[in-house]
Design a protein around this motif. Structure first.
Motif, PDB file in Angstrom:
ATOM      1  N   ALA A  25      -0.071 -55.294 110.235  1.00 47.53           N
ATOM      2  CA  ALA A  25      -1.394 -55.335 110.870  1.00 47.53           C
ATOM      3  C   ALA A  25      -2.508 -55.266 109.830  1.00 47.53           C
ATOM      4  N   ALA A  53      -2.639 -58.428 107.698  1.00 44.07           N
ATOM      5  CA  ALA A  53      -3.234 -59.559 108.413  1.00 44.07           C
ATOM      6  C   ALA A  53      -4.758 -59.464 108.394  1.00 44.07           C
ATOM      7  N   TYR A 101      -7.333 -62.590 109.092  1.00 48.37           N
ATOM      8  CA  TYR A 101      -6.900 -62.987 110.441  1.00 48.37           C
ATOM      9  C   TYR A 101      -7.473 -62.039 111.480  1.00 48.37           C
ATOM     10  N   LEU A 142      -6.625 -59.951 114.798  1.00 45.14           N
ATOM     11  CA  LEU A 142      -5.365 -59.304 115.136  1.00 45.14           C
ATOM     12  C   LEU A 142      -5.443 -58.663 116.504  1.00 45.14           C
ATOM     13  N   SER A 185     -10.186 -56.864 115.648  1.00 42.26           N
ATOM     14  CA  SER A 185      -8.971 -56.077 115.790  1.00 42.26           C
ATOM     15  C   SER A 185      -8.996 -55.511 117.193  1.00 42.26           C
TER      16      SER A 185
END
Length: 186
Positions: A121, A124, A129, A131, A174
């Motif tokens: 996590a 990423a 990214y 997530l 997130s």
């Protein structure tokens, strides 16, 4: 500073839902069922599913412990990634595969919460990214903390769910979602 990913593709990343990992994991049968549910939903929406399997001294490639749990069967053409470190990004082909499919959003499920899920996590997010952690589709085992007592697996899972719900990185999202309610959009 990380490079923020542009694009509109999500992937479902299933990490280490292996027989030997899940054997001692909290609520393993329910979690495996939730992962299977997320896989079905991803496939129905045309979202790529990427499978990651950990290899270690106690998870020898090809052994019974190394296999995915019986509830989870990769479909023909779905990518499989082998790893030796907690992060699914370290010394693997994951980033290359994510680039190939144009991924900007990783939906994450699997085991073990406090090791491979947490490391993947953060990796990423640090790589730019978006997530989404599937809050009901990851698990771990309780930890004997010696004189400090036992850290229950349910508390470890709850901690990461709360952390990723509120964690902020510039230019990235997130979040958490349930396996049955996840929006695979970016």
């Amino acid at each position: 500073m990380s490079a923020i990913r542009h694009g509109g593709r999500a992937v479902l990343l299933v990490v280490d839902v292996q027989v030997g990992v899940m054997a001692a994991s909290w609520d393993a049968a329910r979690v495996a069922g939730q992962v299977a549910r997320a896989v079905e939903r991803a496939r129905a929406r045309g979202v790529p599913v990427i499978w990651v399997q950990h290899e270690a001294d106690d998870l020898q490639r090809g052994s019974a412990a190394w296999q995915l749990v019986p509830e989870l069967v990769p479909a023909a053409g779905e990518t499989r990634i082998d790893k030796r470190y907690p992060s699914s990004f370290e010394q693997t082909e994951l980033e290359r595969e994510l680039a190939r499919v144009g991924a900007a959003h990783i939906v994450l499920a699997g085991a073990q919460t406090n090791w491979c899920i947490r490391a993947t996590a953060y990796a990423a997010l640090e790589r730019g990214y978006d997530l989404t952690l599937l809050e009901d589709a990851h698990t771990t085992a309780s930890i004997d903390a010696g004189g400090a007592g036992c850290v229950p697996a349910s508390g470890i899972v709850a901690d990461l769910n709360l952390t990723l719900k509120w964690l902020e990185y510039p230019g990235r999202r997130s979040a958490t979602a349930s396996a049955g309610g996840v929006d695979f959009g970016v």
